[in-house]
Design a protein around this motif. Structure first.
Motif, short mmCIF file in Angstrom:
data_model
loop_
_atom_site.label_atom_id
_atom_site.label_comp_id
_atom_site.label_asym_id
_atom_site.label_seq_id
_atom_site.Cartn_x
_atom_site.Cartn_y
_atom_site.Cartn_z
N PHE A 108 0.83 -1.21 0.00
CA PHE A 108 0.00 0.00 0.00
C PHE A 108 0.86 1.26 0.00
CE2 PHE A 108 -2.90 3.12 2.01
CZ PHE A 108 -3.90 3.06 1.06
N ALA A 109 1.99 1.21 0.72
CA ALA A 109 2.87 2.37 0.75
C ALA A 109 3.52 2.61 -0.60
CB ALA A 109 3.94 2.19 1.82
N GLU A 110 3.77 1.57 -1.37
CA GLU A 110 4.44 1.70 -2.66
C GLU A 110 3.46 1.80 -3.83
OE1 GLU A 110 7.68 2.07 -3.17
OE2 GLU A 110 8.01 2.02 -1.01
N SER A 111 2.15 1.68 -3.57
CA SER A 111 1.19 1.60 -4.68
C SER A 111 0.88 2.95 -5.31
CB SER A 111 -0.10 0.94 -4.20
OG SER A 111 -0.73 1.74 -3.23
N HIS A 112 1.07 4.04 -4.62
CA HIS A 112 0.74 5.36 -5.15
C HIS A 112 2.00 6.19 -5.29
CE1 HIS A 112 -3.54 4.63 -4.83
NE2 HIS A 112 -3.35 4.18 -3.60
N ASP A 113 2.81 5.89 -6.29
CA ASP A 113 4.06 6.62 -6.48
C ASP A 113 3.82 8.06 -6.94
OD1 ASP A 113 5.74 4.63 -5.67
OD2 ASP A 113 5.95 3.76 -7.68
N GLU A 114 2.68 8.32 -7.59
CA GLU A 114 2.43 9.67 -8.08
C GLU A 114 2.19 10.66 -6.95
OE1 GLU A 114 -1.48 7.51 -7.90
OE2 GLU A 114 0.46 7.05 -8.79
N ILE A 115 1.75 10.18 -5.81
CA ILE A 115 1.51 11.08 -4.67
C ILE A 115 2.83 11.38 -3.96
CG2 ILE A 115 0.31 11.32 -2.47
CD1 ILE A 115 -1.89 9.55 -3.63
N GLY A 116 3.70 10.41 -3.89
CA GLY A 116 5.03 10.63 -3.34
C GLY A 116 5.11 10.45 -1.84
N LEU A 151 1.42 9.33 5.29
CA LEU A 151 0.07 8.97 5.72
C LEU A 151 0.02 7.51 6.18
CD1 LEU A 151 -2.94 9.71 5.99
CD2 LEU A 151 -3.21 8.89 3.64
N VAL A 152 0.63 6.61 5.40
CA VAL A 152 0.66 5.20 5.77
C VAL A 152 1.42 5.02 7.08
CG1 VAL A 152 1.50 2.92 5.10
CG2 VAL A 152 0.39 4.37 3.42
N SER A 205 -0.51 5.15 14.56
CA SER A 205 -1.71 5.30 15.37
C SER A 205 -2.27 3.94 15.79
CB SER A 205 -2.77 6.12 14.63
OG SER A 205 -3.21 5.44 13.48
N ILE A 206 -2.17 2.95 14.93
CA ILE A 206 -2.60 1.61 15.30
C ILE A 206 -1.70 1.04 16.39
CG2 ILE A 206 -2.80 -0.77 14.47
CD1 ILE A 206 -3.79 0.43 11.81
N ALA A 207 -0.39 1.29 16.29
CA ALA A 207 0.55 0.82 17.31
C ALA A 207 0.25 1.48 18.66
CB ALA A 207 1.98 1.11 16.88
N ILE A 208 -0.05 2.77 18.65
CA ILE A 208 -0.38 3.46 19.90
C ILE A 208 -1.68 2.92 20.48
CG2 ILE A 208 -1.08 5.71 20.85
CD1 ILE A 208 0.95 6.95 18.84
#
Length: 104
Positions: free
Chosen positions: A20-28, A34-35, A41-44
């Protein structure tokens, strides 16, 4: 490597985050941040939940813990039985389950 990490975040979750982190390269970098924020936040949330669970141990005596364990075991057994019935219904078309009538 702590033992809890593979149990909490197994290979499926870890690989999903990487994909998911690598799927949107155009956003950068914004997407990767965000990921990272979501994972943090899930870890906290998990940390706070575990700390509250450790503190709640003092609130319940052994009888309450035994009752909760038995009720949860009964719920898990009911879910397992439902899975078994659904599996039998898939292999034997003459058997109807409650899922055959929902939404059809």
């Amino acid at each position: 490597m702590p033992l809890a990490m593979p149990i909490l975040a197994g290979p499926g979750a870890i690989s999903s985050i990487i994909v998911f982190a690598e799927s949107h390269d155009e956003i950068g970098i914004a997407h990767k941040l965000l990921v990272l924020g979501v994972a943090a936040s899930i870890a906290i949330y998990i940390y706070v939940t575990f700390r509250l669970a450790a503190m709640s141990d003092r609130l319940f005596n052994d009888n309450v813990v035994l009752i909760v364990n038995r009720v949860m075991g009964l719920i898990i057994a009911a879910i397992a039985f439902e899975f078994l019935l659904d599996g039998f219904a898939e292999h034997f078309p003459g058997i109807e389950t409650i899922h055959d009538h929902e939404g059809h």
